[in-house]
Design an enzyme around this catalytic site. Structure first.
Site, PDB file in Angstrom:
ATOM      1  N   GLU A  92       0.806  -1.160   0.041  1.00 16.53           N
ATOM      2  CA  GLU A  92       0.048   0.057  -0.104  1.00 16.53           C
ATOM      3  C   GLU A  92       0.829   1.217   0.005  1.00 16.53           C
ATOM      4  O   GLU A  92       1.947   1.492   0.749  1.00 16.53           O
ATOM      5  CB  GLU A  92      -0.935  -0.032   1.206  1.00 16.53           C
ATOM      6  N   CYS A 105       3.412   8.623   0.921  1.00 21.92           N
ATOM      7  CA  CYS A 105       4.140   7.617   2.021  1.00 21.92           C
ATOM      8  C   CYS A 105       4.183   6.400   1.014  1.00 21.92           C
ATOM      9  O   CYS A 105       3.350   5.795   0.832  1.00 21.92           O
ATOM     10  CB  CYS A 105       3.226   7.543   3.064  1.00 21.92           C
ATOM     11  N   CYS A 112       6.830  -6.686   6.718  1.00 20.49           N
ATOM     12  CA  CYS A 112       8.237  -5.963   7.268  1.00 20.49           C
ATOM     13  C   CYS A 112       8.983  -7.184   8.110  1.00 20.49           C
ATOM     14  O   CYS A 112       8.369  -8.124   8.615  1.00 20.49           O
ATOM     15  CB  CYS A 112       7.364  -4.949   8.705  1.00 20.49           C
ATOM     16  N   CYS A 116       7.438  -4.677  15.706  1.00 21.71           N
ATOM     17  CA  CYS A 116       6.925  -3.695  16.635  1.00 21.71           C
ATOM     18  C   CYS A 116       5.423  -4.116  16.774  1.00 21.71           C
ATOM     19  O   CYS A 116       4.704  -4.462  16.027  1.00 21.71           O
ATOM     20  CB  CYS A 116       6.647  -2.185  15.933  1.00 21.71           C
ATOM     21  N   CYS A 119       2.155  -2.218  15.344  1.00 22.75           N
ATOM     22  CA  CYS A 119       2.059  -1.717  13.982  1.00 22.75           C
ATOM     23  C   CYS A 119       1.362  -2.908  13.481  1.00 22.75           C
ATOM     24  O   CYS A 119       1.749  -4.178  13.541  1.00 22.75           O
ATOM     25  CB  CYS A 119       3.379  -1.710  13.462  1.00 22.75           C
ATOM     26  N   GLY A 163       6.926  -1.877   5.829  1.00 21.43           N
ATOM     27  CA  GLY A 163       8.352  -2.210   5.789  1.00 21.43           C
ATOM     28  C   GLY A 163       9.598  -1.447   6.432  1.00 21.43           C
ATOM     29  O   GLY A 163       9.437  -0.411   6.857  1.00 21.43           O
ATOM     30  N   GLU A 164      10.713  -2.060   6.513  1.00 26.40           N
ATOM     31  CA  GLU A 164      11.854  -1.254   7.102  1.00 26.40           C
ATOM     32  C   GLU A 164      12.776  -0.913   6.049  1.00 26.40           C
ATOM     33  O   GLU A 164      13.629  -1.753   5.479  1.00 26.40           O
ATOM     34  CB  GLU A 164      12.420  -2.242   8.191  1.00 26.40           C
ATOM     35  N   SER A 195      12.371   6.883   7.061  1.00 25.89           N
ATOM     36  CA  SER A 195      12.175   6.471   8.518  1.00 25.89           C
ATOM     37  C   SER A 195      12.612   5.329   8.695  1.00 25.89           C
ATOM     38  O   SER A 195      12.196   4.169   8.182  1.00 25.89           O
ATOM     39  CB  SER A 195      10.772   6.677   8.791  1.00 25.89           C
ATOM     40  N   SER A 218      12.107   5.963  14.572  1.00 25.93           N
ATOM     41  CA  SER A 218      10.874   5.587  15.436  1.00 25.93           C
ATOM     42  C   SER A 218      11.396   5.353  16.643  1.00 25.93           C
ATOM     43  O   SER A 218      12.071   4.009  16.955  1.00 25.93           O
ATOM     44  CB  SER A 218      10.300   4.287  14.642  1.00 25.93           C
ATOM     45  N   LEU A 219      11.413   6.002  17.667  1.00 23.86           N
ATOM     46  CA  LEU A 219      12.285   5.998  18.932  1.00 23.86           C
ATOM     47  C   LEU A 219      11.013   5.192  19.937  1.00 23.86           C
ATOM     48  O   LEU A 219      11.312   4.275  20.641  1.00 23.86           O
ATOM     49  CB  LEU A 219      12.707   7.237  19.486  1.00 23.86           C
ATOM     50  N   HIS A 220      10.106   5.914  20.146  1.00 22.15           N
ATOM     51  CA  HIS A 220       8.925   5.484  20.996  1.00 22.15           C
ATOM     52  C   HIS A 220       9.054   5.262  22.542  1.00 22.15           C
ATOM     53  O   HIS A 220       8.416   5.396  23.384  1.00 22.15           O
ATOM     54  CB  HIS A 220       8.128   4.386  20.328  1.00 22.15           C
ATOM     55  N   ASN A 294      -2.541   5.058  16.062  1.00 23.98           N
ATOM     56  CA  ASN A 294      -3.635   4.865  15.257  1.00 23.98           C
ATOM     57  C   ASN A 294      -4.138   3.288  15.861  1.00 23.98           C
ATOM     58  O   ASN A 294      -2.963   2.661  15.698  1.00 23.98           O
ATOM     59  CB  ASN A 294      -3.544   4.848  13.870  1.00 23.98           C
ATOM     60  N   CYS A 337      -0.525   6.076   9.915  1.00 26.45           N
ATOM     61  CA  CYS A 337       0.676   5.232   9.923  1.00 26.45           C
ATOM     62  C   CYS A 337       0.533   3.979  11.018  1.00 26.45           C
ATOM     63  O   CYS A 337      -0.635   3.975  11.760  1.00 26.45           O
ATOM     64  CB  CYS A 337       1.539   6.021  11.245  1.00 26.45           C
TER      65      CYS A 337
END
Ligand code: SAH
Length: 344
Positions: A92, A105, A112, A116, A119, A163-164, A195, A218-220, A294, A337
């Protein structure tokens, strides 16, 4: 012999191919033009190439193009494309219009390689890496949609789809070469952000390769134990390694990092979490982008209350760390996201 995707080759690689088979390197330019300027879908269409050479190309290569399989439109103007790849797999990509910009995007892998917990894409199996042309074609398709629906070309690109990106390093960089080249979309790398969930070795490689695009991480959580709970792979890619890689990035590029950060109820909503983030932000010039969570229907994860977000903002600002809040777009069509998971 498995045929190769010819559009995954750079101009240089195509020239080399022809040289190696004893033909002229310049034949590579001709074929390249057919593929990229004239958009050929079949070798037979390449009328200034001899029949023998076309047969040879047919033996070694295929020409793949993506197909936008379906389009969903959000009430906020966001558009999500389901993109079918040559082997039937689907990824997508999303067009996000605002008053000033239209942002694409795009996805870099089918599924992926990371895990995470918050996600939706992580729930899919990692099927394969996308080829450079498959990434480029997503951007191209969104650029066309931007012109069609918003009367303006695409202005920005974020590699924040499925994906990464840094686990598909070479293909991502090749696609960016194409996006920024004159014969591609001639976009400035300053308008591109990659990212990553934070793969230290690959962040160093980006710095060594002197890339000109922006980097978001992406720290979080800036607490190792917490980060491992929500991003289990972080036990291999520790905050300490990440910090050192980011310092290396900054030394080499002089460009500040963006940290993406979601605040969840009961996970990273305390003063200790904020203090850890502030300390982490002191290592390298950066800004923090607080992202709205989300929902992906997991009771473990709930967006923290707005008062917690306010506290984060207040303390970050007091420490002179730039902070922005990213509002979700396209939620009603699962285009925000972390929601890309081929639900259709
Ligand atoms: N793998 C890359 C890029 C894809 S994810 C990366 O991890 O950065 C793009 C961004 O969306 C990341 O910051 C990711 O952490 C965030 N994200 C993932 N799931 C989310 C969710 N459910 N809600 C909000 N953001 C999410």
């Amino acid at each position: 012999m498995k045929k190769k995707d010819i559009r995954a080759l750079s101009r240089e690689e195509l020239r080399n191919f022809f040289q190696e088979i004893g033909d002229k390197a310049f034949r590579g330019n001709q074929v390249y033009e057919w593929l990229w300027q004239k958009g050929a879908h079949h070798f037979e269409d390449m009328t200034n190439i001899s029949k023998n050479t076309r047969d040879l190309l047919n033996e070694h290569f295929v020409i793949n193009h993506i197909k936008v399989d379906s389009i969903q439109k959000s009430e906020d103007g966001t558009i999500k494309n389901a993109v079918k790849l040559f082997d039937g797999l689907i990824v997508e990509s999303v067009l996000i219009p605002t008053a000033k910009r239209t942002t694409a995007c795009v996805s870099t892998q089918v599924g992926c390689s990371l895990d995470c917990k918050f996600c939706a894409t992580a729930r899919l199996k990692n099927m394969r890496n996308l080829n450079p042309d498959e990434i480029y074609d997503q951007v191209k398709a969104i650029d066309q949609e931007s012109r069609l629906y918003h009367n303006r070309p695409l202005s920005n690109i974020v590699f924040m789809g499925m994906g990464e990106p840094l686990m598909n390093y070479n293909n991502v960089l090749k696609s960016i070469d194409k996006i920024t080249s004159e014969e591609g979309l001639a976009m400035s790398p300053k308008r591109i952000t990659v990212s990553t969930s934070g793969v230290p070795k690959m962040i160093r490689k980006l710095a060594d390769d002197e890339v000109k695009f922006n980097l978001a991480v992406s720290l979080h959580s800036a607490i190792q134990e917490t980060r491992e709970q929500i991003m289990p792979f972080a036990n291999k890619f520790t905050l300490q390694d990440l910090k050192e890689a980011l310092q290396y990035w900054y030394e080499k590029t002089n460009r500040r990092i963006t940290y993406e950060y979601v605040i969840w109820d009961g996970i990273n909503d305390t003063r200790a979490d904020i203090s850890a983030l502030v300390s982490f932000c002191k290592y390298v010039p950066c800004k923090v982008n607080l992202i709205e969570y989300n929902s992906i229907d997991d009771p473990e994860f709930k967006q923290a209350s707005s008062s917690v977000t306010d506290t984060y903002i207040e303390i970050l600002e007091r420490n002179r760390i730039p902070v922005t809040v990213r509002r979700s777009r396209g939620k009603d069509i699962d285009a925000a996201c972390g929601q890309l998971a081929n639900k259709q």
